[in-house]
Design an enzyme around this catalytic site. Structure first.
Site, PDB file in Angstrom:
ATOM      1  N   SER A   6      48.694  37.185  39.609  1.00 43.93           N
ATOM      2  CA  SER A   6      48.230  38.482  39.321  1.00 43.93           C
ATOM      3  C   SER A   6      48.892  39.783  39.848  1.00 43.93           C
ATOM      4  O   SER A   6      49.475  39.931  40.911  1.00 43.93           O
ATOM      5  CB  SER A   6      46.660  38.571  40.462  1.00 43.93           C
ATOM      6  OG  SER A   6      46.197  40.089  40.166  1.00 43.93           O
ATOM      7  N   HIS A  31      47.718  37.622  34.952  1.00 39.40           N
ATOM      8  CA  HIS A  31      46.242  38.004  35.246  1.00 39.40           C
ATOM      9  C   HIS A  31      46.326  39.571  35.672  1.00 39.40           C
ATOM     10  O   HIS A  31      46.847  39.930  36.488  1.00 39.40           O
ATOM     11  CB  HIS A  31      45.641  37.195  36.622  1.00 39.40           C
ATOM     12  CG  HIS A  31      44.189  37.466  36.921  1.00 39.40           C
ATOM     13  ND1 HIS A  31      43.319  36.815  36.149  1.00 39.40           N
ATOM     14  CD2 HIS A  31      43.403  38.076  37.604  1.00 39.40           C
ATOM     15  CE1 HIS A  31      41.961  37.096  36.422  1.00 39.40           C
ATOM     16  NE2 HIS A  31      42.282  38.184  37.510  1.00 39.40           N
ATOM     17  N   ASP A  33      44.213  42.704  36.888  1.00 41.87           N
ATOM     18  CA  ASP A  33      42.704  43.055  37.552  1.00 41.87           C
ATOM     19  C   ASP A  33      42.420  44.575  37.040  1.00 41.87           C
ATOM     20  O   ASP A  33      43.351  45.472  37.598  1.00 41.87           O
ATOM     21  CB  ASP A  33      42.956  42.855  39.031  1.00 41.87           C
ATOM     22  CG  ASP A  33      42.821  41.609  39.389  1.00 41.87           C
ATOM     23  OD1 ASP A  33      42.034  40.868  38.951  1.00 41.87           O
ATOM     24  OD2 ASP A  33      43.876  40.856  39.956  1.00 41.87           O
ATOM     25  N   MET A  35      40.037  47.411  37.348  1.00 39.00           N
ATOM     26  CA  MET A  35      38.921  47.949  37.864  1.00 39.00           C
ATOM     27  C   MET A  35      38.546  49.456  37.619  1.00 39.00           C
ATOM     28  O   MET A  35      39.537  50.180  37.735  1.00 39.00           O
ATOM     29  CB  MET A  35      39.141  47.638  39.472  1.00 39.00           C
ATOM     30  CG  MET A  35      39.623  46.356  39.895  1.00 39.00           C
ATOM     31  SD  MET A  35      39.908  46.236  41.879  1.00 39.00           S
ATOM     32  CE  MET A  35      40.944  44.585  41.830  1.00 39.00           C
ATOM     33  N   HIS A  64      41.246  40.842  33.303  1.00 38.13           N
ATOM     34  CA  HIS A  64      39.838  40.608  34.141  1.00 38.13           C
ATOM     35  C   HIS A  64      39.268  41.858  34.219  1.00 38.13           C
ATOM     36  O   HIS A  64      39.471  42.766  34.983  1.00 38.13           O
ATOM     37  CB  HIS A  64      40.104  39.970  35.510  1.00 38.13           C
ATOM     38  CG  HIS A  64      39.161  39.695  36.271  1.00 38.13           C
ATOM     39  ND1 HIS A  64      39.350  39.418  37.821  1.00 38.13           N
ATOM     40  CD2 HIS A  64      37.711  39.908  36.151  1.00 38.13           C
ATOM     41  CE1 HIS A  64      38.319  39.229  38.214  1.00 38.13           C
ATOM     42  NE2 HIS A  64      37.231  39.557  37.510  1.00 38.13           N
ATOM     43  N   MET A  66      36.589  44.307  35.576  1.00 35.34           N
ATOM     44  CA  MET A  66      35.796  44.606  36.561  1.00 35.34           C
ATOM     45  C   MET A  66      35.530  45.910  36.376  1.00 35.34           C
ATOM     46  O   MET A  66      35.557  46.949  37.191  1.00 35.34           O
ATOM     47  CB  MET A  66      36.497  44.372  37.984  1.00 35.34           C
ATOM     48  CG  MET A  66      36.567  42.986  38.381  1.00 35.34           C
ATOM     49  SD  MET A  66      37.806  42.678  39.787  1.00 35.34           S
ATOM     50  CE  MET A  66      39.436  42.634  38.901  1.00 35.34           C
ATOM     51  N   MET A 135      35.288  33.348  40.855  1.00 34.98           N
ATOM     52  CA  MET A 135      35.609  34.356  42.074  1.00 34.98           C
ATOM     53  C   MET A 135      35.485  33.725  43.260  1.00 34.98           C
ATOM     54  O   MET A 135      34.293  33.129  43.632  1.00 34.98           O
ATOM     55  CB  MET A 135      34.927  35.521  41.778  1.00 34.98           C
ATOM     56  CG  MET A 135      35.050  36.526  40.764  1.00 34.98           C
ATOM     57  SD  MET A 135      36.989  36.825  40.525  1.00 34.98           S
ATOM     58  CE  MET A 135      37.196  37.860  42.051  1.00 34.98           C
ATOM     59  N   GLY A 140      37.390  43.308  44.011  1.00 35.28           N
ATOM     60  CA  GLY A 140      37.439  44.759  44.151  1.00 35.28           C
ATOM     61  C   GLY A 140      38.877  44.823  44.971  1.00 35.28           C
ATOM     62  O   GLY A 140      39.257  45.995  44.772  1.00 35.28           O
ATOM     63  N   PHE A 141      39.051  44.056  45.739  1.00 34.01           N
ATOM     64  CA  PHE A 141      40.610  44.127  46.399  1.00 34.01           C
ATOM     65  C   PHE A 141      41.287  42.909  46.736  1.00 34.01           C
ATOM     66  O   PHE A 141      40.545  41.588  46.885  1.00 34.01           O
ATOM     67  CB  PHE A 141      40.203  44.638  47.880  1.00 34.01           C
ATOM     68  CG  PHE A 141      39.235  45.947  48.001  1.00 34.01           C
ATOM     69  CD1 PHE A 141      40.096  46.994  48.188  1.00 34.01           C
ATOM     70  CD2 PHE A 141      38.003  45.978  48.210  1.00 34.01           C
ATOM     71  CE1 PHE A 141      39.376  48.284  48.179  1.00 34.01           C
ATOM     72  CE2 PHE A 141      37.375  47.194  48.283  1.00 34.01           C
ATOM     73  CZ  PHE A 141      38.175  48.574  48.021  1.00 34.01           C
ATOM     74  N   GLY A 143      44.041  40.264  48.725  1.00 35.61           N
ATOM     75  CA  GLY A 143      43.992  39.974  50.102  1.00 35.61           C
ATOM     76  C   GLY A 143      43.142  39.575  50.830  1.00 35.61           C
ATOM     77  O   GLY A 143      43.211  39.314  52.108  1.00 35.61           O
ATOM     78  N   ASP A 173      39.907  32.410  41.284  1.00 38.72           N
ATOM     79  CA  ASP A 173      40.549  33.907  41.559  1.00 38.72           C
ATOM     80  C   ASP A 173      40.059  34.368  43.178  1.00 38.72           C
ATOM     81  O   ASP A 173      38.890  34.472  43.102  1.00 38.72           O
ATOM     82  CB  ASP A 173      40.365  34.796  40.761  1.00 38.72           C
ATOM     83  CG  ASP A 173      40.824  36.139  40.876  1.00 38.72           C
ATOM     84  OD1 ASP A 173      41.622  36.421  41.838  1.00 38.72           O
ATOM     85  OD2 ASP A 173      40.540  37.211  40.132  1.00 38.72           O
ATOM     86  N   GLY A 174      40.851  34.294  44.032  1.00 41.58           N
ATOM     87  CA  GLY A 174      40.765  35.017  45.160  1.00 41.58           C
ATOM     88  C   GLY A 174      41.000  34.254  46.552  1.00 41.58           C
ATOM     89  O   GLY A 174      40.493  33.155  46.592  1.00 41.58           O
ATOM     90  N   ALA A 195      47.645  36.438  44.050  1.00 43.96           N
ATOM     91  CA  ALA A 195      48.319  37.685  43.995  1.00 43.96           C
ATOM     92  C   ALA A 195      49.309  37.741  45.371  1.00 43.96           C
ATOM     93  O   ALA A 195      50.407  37.724  45.059  1.00 43.96           O
ATOM     94  CB  ALA A 195      47.201  38.733  44.037  1.00 43.96           C
ATOM     95  N   SER A 196      48.636  38.169  46.276  1.00 45.24           N
ATOM     96  CA  SER A 196      49.468  38.442  47.575  1.00 45.24           C
ATOM     97  C   SER A 196      50.204  37.175  48.041  1.00 45.24           C
ATOM     98  O   SER A 196      51.481  37.429  48.386  1.00 45.24           O
ATOM     99  CB  SER A 196      48.690  38.999  48.775  1.00 45.24           C
ATOM    100  OG  SER A 196      47.493  37.920  48.796  1.00 45.24           O
TER     101      SER A 196
END
Length: 218
Positions: A6, A31, A33, A35, A64, A66, A135, A140-141, A143, A173-174, A195-196
């Site tokens: 991501s 990916h 994101d 938003m 994605h 959102m 998910m 929304g965020f 990390g 994802d997440g 991602a992170s």
């Protein structure tokens, strides 16, 4: 196992370098994101950034969305270079019409469900979907921590897809990292979004670790 880094966690000043490093490390797709600050409490990339990412790689890009009105904006992301348009089940739009429009455009689509949305809500929508994105955090965020209770939903989706011989891939994802990646894979995941974990450390090592995960439970 497929890995979809991501790019929300990329350092923008090194965007091309980090994307190229991801590709060279075995990333399967990217990916994106998106938003809108309304559907989720954050505001991120738009069409211009997607176009910039498209110029950096030929790998598939999954958008994605959102956003509250994906029916109004998916074409922007498609024209910018996205290959797969990911629609939230929770979006207040006519999803079946969106899917028809995307297919007529020659693009592919995926369905996204939030942690508190049961798999049963989308059973009649997954047959022709490229991806079912489950998910494992609330969107929304970046990390956030993986919600362990999501594994039952992943297993339920895996069983349904296998029983009906569908080609739909399950993406998670997440909070995916070197611990939770194995949990997601054992539950039935085909694709891991991270991602992170990927961009907050050794990109090559972290992508390689996720790609080499194998299912240890049946």
């Amino acid at each position: 196992m497929k890995v979809s880094p991501s790019v929300i966690s990329c350092k923008l000043e090194f965007l091309r370098d980090q994307i190229e490093m991801s590709v060279n490390s075995g990333a399967d797709q990217f990916h994106l994101d998106i938003m809108d600050g309304h559907f989720v409490p954050n505001l991120t990339m738009g069409g211009d950034l997607i176009s910039a990412i498209r110029r950096c790689t030929d790998l598939p890009l999954e958008a994605h969305m959102m956003v509250t009105n994906p029916d109004k904006y998916w074409k922007v992301f498609s024209d910018a270079g996205a290959d797969i348009l990911m629609f939230h089940y929770e979006s207040p739009v006519n999803l079946k019409k969106c899917f028809r429009d995307v297919k007529e455009e020659g693009k592919r689509y995926g369905i996204v469900i939030n942690p508190d949305t049961p798999f049963s809500a989308v059973k009649d929508l997954v047959d022709d979907a490229e991806i079912l994105l489950i998910m494992s955090v609330y969107p929304g965020f970046s990390g956030q921590s993986f919600i362990d209770g999501i594994t039952q939903k992943i297993s339920e989706a895996r069983e349904y897809i296998d029983q009906h011989s569908l080609e739909t891939q399950i993406e998670i994802d997440g909070g995916i990292n070197n611990r939770t990646g194995q949990i997601a894979v054992d539950s039935g995941a085909d694709i891991l979004v991270s991602a992170s974990y990927i961009y907050g450390g050794d990109i090559g090592k972290n992508i390689s670790y996720l790609k080499n995960l194998v299912r240890t439970k049946i």
